[in-house]
Design an enzyme around this catalytic site. Sequence first.
Site, PDB file in Angstrom:
ATOM      1  N   ASN A   1       0.848  -1.197   0.000  1.00 22.85           N
ATOM      2  CA  ASN A   1       0.000   0.000   0.000  1.00 22.85           C
ATOM      3  C   ASN A   1       0.883   1.246   0.000  1.00 22.85           C
ATOM      4  O   ASN A   1       2.103   1.148  -0.025  1.00 22.85           O
ATOM      5  CB  ASN A   1      -0.953  -0.034   1.196  1.00 22.85           C
TER       6      ASN A   1
ATOM      7  N   ASP B   1      -4.192  -6.351   4.886  1.00 23.07           N
ATOM      8  CA  ASP B   1      -5.258  -7.170   5.478  1.00 23.07           C
ATOM      9  C   ASP B   1      -5.346  -8.540   4.816  1.00 23.07           C
ATOM     10  O   ASP B   1      -5.906  -9.468   5.367  1.00 23.07           O
ATOM     11  CB  ASP B   1      -6.606  -6.454   5.342  1.00 23.07           C
TER      12      ASP B   1
ATOM     13  N   LYS C   1       8.861 -17.091 -10.821  1.00 27.41           N
ATOM     14  CA  LYS C   1       8.100 -15.981 -11.393  1.00 27.41           C
ATOM     15  C   LYS C   1       6.924 -16.520 -12.224  1.00 27.41           C
ATOM     16  O   LYS C   1       7.117 -17.431 -13.046  1.00 27.41           O
ATOM     17  CB  LYS C   1       9.024 -15.133 -12.281  1.00 27.41           C
TER      18      LYS C   1
ATOM     19  N   PHE D   1      -4.516   2.997  14.887  1.00 28.07           N
ATOM     20  CA  PHE D   1      -4.815   4.017  13.884  1.00 28.07           C
ATOM     21  C   PHE D   1      -5.975   3.544  13.011  1.00 28.07           C
ATOM     22  O   PHE D   1      -6.180   2.329  12.856  1.00 28.07           O
ATOM     23  CB  PHE D   1      -3.587   4.286  12.992  1.00 28.07           C
TER      24      PHE D   1
ATOM     25  N   LYS E   1     -13.691   0.388  15.487  1.00 27.08           N
ATOM     26  CA  LYS E   1     -12.377  -0.260  15.636  1.00 27.08           C
ATOM     27  C   LYS E   1     -11.910  -0.252  17.080  1.00 27.08           C
ATOM     28  O   LYS E   1     -11.344  -1.228  17.581  1.00 27.08           O
ATOM     29  CB  LYS E   1     -11.331   0.452  14.759  1.00 27.08           C
TER      30      LYS E   1
ATOM     31  N   LYS F   1     -11.395  -3.924  18.583  1.00 24.12           N
ATOM     32  CA  LYS F   1     -10.006  -4.357  18.788  1.00 24.12           C
ATOM     33  C   LYS F   1      -9.546  -4.167  20.235  1.00 24.12           C
ATOM     34  O   LYS F   1      -8.393  -4.423  20.555  1.00 24.12           O
ATOM     35  CB  LYS F   1      -9.081  -3.605  17.834  1.00 24.12           C
TER      36      LYS F   1
HETATM   37  N1  CTP Z   1      -3.686  -3.502  12.074  1.00 23.44           N
HETATM   38  C1  CTP Z   1      -2.884  -4.513  12.570  1.00 23.44           C
HETATM   39  N2  CTP Z   1      -2.798  -5.703  11.903  1.00 23.44           N
HETATM   40  C2  CTP Z   1      -3.478  -5.914  10.780  1.00 23.44           C
HETATM   41  C3  CTP Z   1      -4.287  -4.894  10.258  1.00 23.44           C
HETATM   42  C4  CTP Z   1      -4.367  -3.694  10.932  1.00 23.44           C
HETATM   43  O1  CTP Z   1      -2.245  -4.309  13.589  1.00 23.44           O
HETATM   44  N3  CTP Z   1      -3.362  -7.077  10.158  1.00 23.44           N
HETATM   45  C5  CTP Z   1      -3.788  -2.235  12.803  1.00 23.44           C
HETATM   46  C6  CTP Z   1      -3.192  -1.051  12.103  1.00 23.44           C
HETATM   47  O2  CTP Z   1      -1.822  -0.886  12.425  1.00 23.44           O
HETATM   48  C7  CTP Z   1      -4.057   0.086  12.618  1.00 23.44           C
HETATM   49  C8  CTP Z   1      -5.411  -0.548  12.735  1.00 23.44           C
HETATM   50  O3  CTP Z   1      -5.156  -1.925  12.924  1.00 23.44           O
HETATM   51  O4  CTP Z   1      -3.658   0.492  13.898  1.00 23.44           O
HETATM   52  C9  CTP Z   1      -6.204  -0.352  11.488  1.00 23.44           C
HETATM   53  O5  CTP Z   1      -7.357  -1.071  11.580  1.00 23.44           O
HETATM   54  P1  CTP Z   1      -7.986  -1.874  10.361  1.00 23.44           P
HETATM   55  O6  CTP Z   1      -9.300  -2.393  10.835  1.00 23.44           O
HETATM   56  O7  CTP Z   1      -7.078  -2.855   9.820  1.00 23.44           O
HETATM   57  O8  CTP Z   1      -8.132  -0.769   9.356  1.00 23.44           O
HETATM   58  P2  CTP Z   1      -8.356  -1.083   7.914  1.00 23.44           P
HETATM   59  O9  CTP Z   1      -7.301  -1.955   7.325  1.00 23.44           O
HETATM   60  O10 CTP Z   1      -8.540   0.243   7.275  1.00 23.44           O
HETATM   61  O11 CTP Z   1      -9.665  -1.949   8.058  1.00 23.44           O
HETATM   62  P3  CTP Z   1     -11.017  -1.865   7.296  1.00 23.44           P
HETATM   63  O12 CTP Z   1     -10.736  -2.535   6.034  1.00 23.44           O
HETATM   64  O13 CTP Z   1     -11.946  -2.587   8.207  1.00 23.44           O
HETATM   65  O14 CTP Z   1     -11.313  -0.398   7.199  1.00 23.44           O
END
Ligand code: CTP
Length: 397
Positions: A205, A274, A284, A320, A334, A338
């Site tokens: 990302n 995610d 490859k 975050f 969140k 969490k």
């Molecule tokens: N986070 C984490 N481990 C993951 C994914 C996210 O620790 N595998 C943490 C990030 O560092 C951040 C927070 O979770 O502090 C973000 O939450 P998240 O729900 O993952 O946000 P998004 O990816 O934006 O989720 P969504 O798709 O539900 O919006």
Amino acid sequence: MNILLIVSGSIAAYKAADLSHSFKKAGFEVNVIMTENAAFFINPITFETLTGNKCIIDTFDRNFDFKVEHVSLAKAADLVLVAPATANIIGKIANGIADDMATTTIMAATCPKMIAPAMNTAMYENPIVQDNIKKLIQYGYEFIEPGTGLLACGDEGKGKLADINDIYTLVMRKISHKHDLQGKKVLITAGPTEEAIDPVRYITNHSSGKMGYALAEAAADRGAEVTLVSGPTALKKPLGVDTVDVVSAGDMAEAVFKRQKEQDIFIFAAAVADFKPVDTASEKIKKKDGETPVINLSRTVDILDTVGHSRGGKQYICGFAMETEDLLKNAEKKLEKKNADMICANSLRDEGAGFKSDTNKITLIKKKGNKELPFLTKRELSDLILDEIVSDIESND
Ligand code: CTP
């Protein structure tokens, strides 16, 4: 604030001129003492011109108003910095020898003392020098580790005076920041993760890591023992921070879980992927005519969620949320889901906020209510986030 700079006889003495100038520019009163040998490398007039104060060399210099000079300079100092420090001056301080203006003043000073060694590698690695350093550390002296590279004597190795910008930053950290995170262990995640598709390609990302790195620097400035678990970024490692480089979400999770128990505070600023490919091809993947490849994805482990639901009694957890719509509602969900203490919500829709930018716009989400922070640099916001964390921890004690 008064900084006493002690310059001993190393070729790196000329670099101390820049340091004295930087301290002066930052508004400090700067006094310089040189050893007699330092005066072979740089003229005291350089320091006098840069600091506006007399540069003192010899204990029995009669050419100034009478005061017991080594005691008055020691008393006036808020910090003593020995830079560059030779093996000789380190040896003298460690063994209680005070036979010139520099060493008598150091002995008389009760303020924090920092030492930046500069010498040949073999001298630096000599067990006698290392023992002297260990002894001084036990007495509370702080050492600024020398750098590695080509030395003035032509040798290659450890012993170069540390980068003067780094010395400046470490002195500032010691003298001008509040130390309300002293003794606290803070783990911060930062940057993106990379999830390999094959040896050439990966899913990632736009995260630059700037927010997490700014937080790590701010926490270290405030005295915390910081571990920064960082995905791949192009950023300079923050000074005095234990940075653990990782690539994938799985690596990041492993690095965090391994260090989970001993932490006081977690700040999850990383943009963790995610999803990851279910299988990573070992070779490859070649394109084939008429075929559209499909990559099957599976969820990665949610690090924040896992730590949130297995936390120890007093551990503080800040996450975050980066959203494009319904910022506050999504961030509040969140926080709850969490089991975090606070979520820093930022929207990709706010101008000057989000990935890659040096600025951000954050709303702090807590069970007790939300707090909107002003539009600021990520470094400035880091201090406001840490202020909030410190105040929450204090009110829970
Ligand atoms: N986070 C984490 N481990 C993951 C994914 C996210 O620790 N595998 C943490 C990030 O560092 C951040 C927070 O979770 O502090 C973000 O939450 P998240 O729900 O993952 O946000 P998004 O990816 O934006 O989720 P969504 O798709 O539900 O919006």
